[in-house]
Design a protein around this motif. Structure first.
Motif, PDB file in Angstrom:
ATOM      1  N   THR A 222     -14.111   1.819   9.043  1.00  0.00           N
ATOM      2  CA  THR A 222     -14.010   2.810   9.882  1.00  0.00           C
ATOM      3  C   THR A 222     -12.444   2.983  10.195  1.00  0.00           C
ATOM      4  N   VAL A 223     -11.794   2.043  10.027  1.00  0.00           N
ATOM      5  CA  VAL A 223     -10.240   1.865  10.297  1.00  0.00           C
ATOM      6  C   VAL A 223      -9.532   2.441   8.936  1.00  0.00           C
ATOM      7  N   VAL A 224      -9.696   1.535   7.931  1.00  0.00           N
ATOM      8  CA  VAL A 224      -9.302   1.814   6.754  1.00  0.00           C
ATOM      9  C   VAL A 224      -9.571   3.198   6.054  1.00  0.00           C
ATOM     10  N   THR A 225     -10.550   3.773   6.293  1.00  0.00           N
ATOM     11  CA  THR A 225     -11.052   5.069   5.738  1.00  0.00           C
ATOM     12  C   THR A 225     -10.429   6.398   6.517  1.00  0.00           C
ATOM     13  N   ASP A 226      -9.971   6.056   7.713  1.00  0.00           N
ATOM     14  CA  ASP A 226      -9.336   6.839   8.564  1.00  0.00           C
ATOM     15  C   ASP A 226      -8.174   7.673   7.976  1.00  0.00           C
ATOM     16  N   LYS A 227      -8.303   9.017   7.708  1.00  0.00           N
ATOM     17  CA  LYS A 227      -7.409   9.853   6.929  1.00  0.00           C
ATOM     18  C   LYS A 227      -5.948   9.606   7.790  1.00  0.00           C
ATOM     19  N   THR A 228      -5.710   9.698   8.988  1.00  0.00           N
ATOM     20  CA  THR A 228      -4.215   9.829   9.606  1.00  0.00           C
ATOM     21  C   THR A 228      -3.796   8.191   9.368  1.00  0.00           C
ATOM     22  N   PHE A 229      -4.621   7.108   9.708  1.00  0.00           N
ATOM     23  CA  PHE A 229      -4.330   5.819   9.339  1.00  0.00           C
ATOM     24  C   PHE A 229      -3.880   5.598   7.886  1.00  0.00           C
ATOM     25  N   GLY A 230      -4.421   5.965   7.070  1.00  0.00           N
ATOM     26  CA  GLY A 230      -4.294   5.819   5.596  1.00  0.00           C
ATOM     27  C   GLY A 230      -2.944   6.643   5.146  1.00  0.00           C
ATOM     28  N   GLU A 231      -2.721   7.642   5.922  1.00  0.00           N
ATOM     29  CA  GLU A 231      -1.214   8.330   5.435  1.00  0.00           C
ATOM     30  C   GLU A 231      -0.170   7.515   6.055  1.00  0.00           C
ATOM     31  N   GLN A 232      -0.486   6.758   7.360  1.00  0.00           N
ATOM     32  CA  GLN A 232       0.616   6.004   7.864  1.00  0.00           C
ATOM     33  C   GLN A 232       0.912   4.852   7.037  1.00  0.00           C
ATOM     34  N   LEU A 233      -0.025   4.254   6.480  1.00  0.00           N
ATOM     35  CA  LEU A 233       0.070   3.087   5.418  1.00  0.00           C
ATOM     36  C   LEU A 233       0.787   3.562   4.325  1.00  0.00           C
ATOM     37  N   ARG A 234       0.357   4.652   3.698  1.00  0.00           N
ATOM     38  CA  ARG A 234       1.155   5.167   2.613  1.00  0.00           C
ATOM     39  C   ARG A 234       2.591   5.345   2.657  1.00  0.00           C
ATOM     40  N   LYS A 235       3.055   5.843   3.668  1.00  0.00           N
ATOM     41  CA  LYS A 235       4.149   6.190   4.170  1.00  0.00           C
ATOM     42  C   LYS A 235       5.371   4.977   4.007  1.00  0.00           C
ATOM     43  N   ILE A 236       4.608   3.780   4.393  1.00  0.00           N
ATOM     44  CA  ILE A 236       5.510   2.628   4.155  1.00  0.00           C
ATOM     45  C   ILE A 236       5.204   1.696   3.118  1.00  0.00           C
ATOM     46  N   GLY A 237       4.359   2.320   2.241  1.00  0.00           N
ATOM     47  CA  GLY A 237       4.285   1.682   0.776  1.00  0.00           C
ATOM     48  C   GLY A 237       3.135   0.875   0.605  1.00  0.00           C
ATOM     49  N   ILE A 238       2.094   1.017   1.610  1.00  0.00           N
ATOM     50  CA  ILE A 238       0.918   0.284   1.477  1.00  0.00           C
ATOM     51  C   ILE A 238      -0.461   0.952   1.036  1.00  0.00           C
ATOM     52  N   ASP A 239      -1.093   0.837   0.006  1.00  0.00           N
ATOM     53  CA  ASP A 239      -1.987   1.533  -0.361  1.00  0.00           C
ATOM     54  C   ASP A 239      -3.308   0.841  -0.148  1.00  0.00           C
ATOM     55  N   PRO A 240      -4.164   1.773   1.080  1.00  0.00           N
ATOM     56  CA  PRO A 240      -5.271   1.155   1.684  1.00  0.00           C
ATOM     57  C   PRO A 240      -6.398   1.153   0.598  1.00  0.00           C
ATOM     58  N   ILE A 241      -7.263   0.023   0.822  1.00  0.00           N
ATOM     59  CA  ILE A 241      -8.358  -0.341  -0.157  1.00  0.00           C
ATOM     60  C   ILE A 241      -9.681  -0.014   0.526  1.00  0.00           C
ATOM     61  N   THR A 242     -10.270   1.186   0.264  1.00  0.00           N
ATOM     62  CA  THR A 242     -11.435   1.619   1.001  1.00  0.00           C
ATOM     63  C   THR A 242     -12.716   0.965   0.576  1.00  0.00           C
ATOM     64  N   ASP A 243     -12.830   0.471  -0.516  1.00  0.00           N
ATOM     65  CA  ASP A 243     -14.241   0.031  -1.341  1.00  0.00           C
ATOM     66  C   ASP A 243     -14.580  -1.243  -1.038  1.00  0.00           C
ATOM     67  N   SER A 244     -13.724  -2.355  -0.381  1.00  0.00           N
ATOM     68  CA  SER A 244     -13.872  -3.610  -0.297  1.00  0.00           C
ATOM     69  C   SER A 244     -14.983  -4.049   0.359  1.00  0.00           C
ATOM     70  N   THR A 245     -15.788  -5.069  -0.254  1.00  0.00           N
ATOM     71  CA  THR A 245     -17.150  -5.642   0.606  1.00  0.00           C
ATOM     72  C   THR A 245     -16.787  -6.995   0.904  1.00  0.00           C
ATOM     73  N   PRO A 246     -17.493  -7.839   1.705  1.00  0.00           N
ATOM     74  CA  PRO A 246     -17.279  -9.108   1.801  1.00  0.00           C
ATOM     75  C   PRO A 246     -17.282  -9.814   0.453  1.00  0.00           C
ATOM     76  N   ALA A 247     -18.470  -9.419  -0.476  1.00  0.00           N
ATOM     77  CA  ALA A 247     -18.611 -10.220  -1.739  1.00  0.00           C
ATOM     78  C   ALA A 247     -17.504 -10.010  -2.582  1.00  0.00           C
ATOM     79  N   SER A 248     -16.881  -8.534  -2.672  1.00  0.00           N
ATOM     80  CA  SER A 248     -15.833  -8.249  -3.681  1.00  0.00           C
ATOM     81  C   SER A 248     -14.719  -8.742  -3.224  1.00  0.00           C
TER      82      SER A 248
END
Length: 272
Positions: A222-248
């Motif tokens: 819910t946090v990682v896929t939030d559009k605003t939060f994702g934009e904040q991460l990208r501005k500081i050079g961090i690419d959010p990973i939105t498809d990770s699961t416990p197994a992966s």
């Protein structure tokens, strides 16, 4: 996470040993979902490869929730150095041992990324200068005391945009949105599969019940896929990973440990 879980979360910083002190505390905590770790490449890919007296096993002692983001590494040089990565490699081969690169310290992710680059580019003879953090290494790069540093894209951008340094390549599968004109290492050298990122994960102690992990995973996504939060991460050079699961996430940690193992062995690095 507090909003998603409707549960107050307290962040407690446990500094020291590149995150190993905090990680050890979480590994020994009750497996009830109330104590979590925000770990990194250092705590979960490199720690067991580097430590002479490991206090935990990054795979066996944790229940991963998700890998949440990655900050790609970059090859950064003083403007006096060649303008392309291919030309830099050629210059190093013509003058072995002359170029030195800086990192935040021996055994850090960025040091080992530098060693991986040297092998990938043709067993380059480049000296390593360890610093106590990225800032002093960047200062010496600006002063032309060293010719190159291995840093993350985000932390290099300010000096890059001011034309004080050159970022010759990024160590990611695709170009960075922050600097789309800069090639990847693979593009610059014609190699394949050179990726190195400072990634972060959320994990719980091993033995945490699966329903609890599932609830924590849902909140994390819910946090990682939030559009605003994702934009904040990208501005500081961090690419959010939105498809990770416990197994992966577990498979990813195991893969990263295996990928860095020969690099650590070749560098001959061990830390108490």
């Amino acid at each position: 996470m507090s909003i998603a879980l409707r549960q107050q979360m307290v962040v407690e910083n446990k500094a020291g040993a590149a995150g190993a002190i905090g990680s050890t505390e979480v590994a020994r905590a009750p497996a009830d979902g109330y104590t979590l770790l925000f770990g990194t490449t250092s705590t979960h890919a490199l720690y067991n490869l580097l430590s002479k007296n490991a206090q935990y096993d990054s795979v066996k002692d944790f229940a991963p929730v998700a890998i949440v983001g990655t900050a790609p590494a970059a090859i950064v040089v003083n403007p006096s150095q060649p303008a392309t990565l291919k030309d830099l490699v050629a210059a190093v081969k013509a003058n072995p041992g002359k170029l030195q690169y800086g990192s935040p310290g021996t055994g850090t992710f960025l040091h080992l990324t530098g060693e991986m680059f040297k092998v990938t580019a043709g067993k380059l003879d480049i000296g390593h200068v360890p610093y106590k953090g990225s800032a002093p290494a960047m200062n010496d790069l600006l002063g032309n005391q060293i010719g190159m540093v291995v840093d993350t894209v985000g932390t290099s951008l300010q000096q890059f945009r001011a034309n004080n340094v050159r970022i010759l390549a990024v160590a990611s599968a695709k170009r960075s949105d922050l600097a789309p004109d800069i090639p990847t290492v693979d593009e610059a050298l014609g190699t394949s599969g050179f990726e190195a990122g400072l990634w972060a994960l959320v994990a719980a102690p091993a033995g945490t019940p699966e329903p609890v992990i599932a609830k924590l995973h849902a909140a994390t996504m819910t946090v990682v896929t939030d559009k605003t939060f994702g934009e904040q991460l990208r501005k500081i050079g961090i690419d959010p990973i939105t498809d990770s699961t416990p197994a992966s996430a577990r498979a990813f940690i195991e893969k990263e440990r295996a990928r860095f193992k020969p690099v650590v062995e070749a560098a001959g690095v061990k830390i108490d």
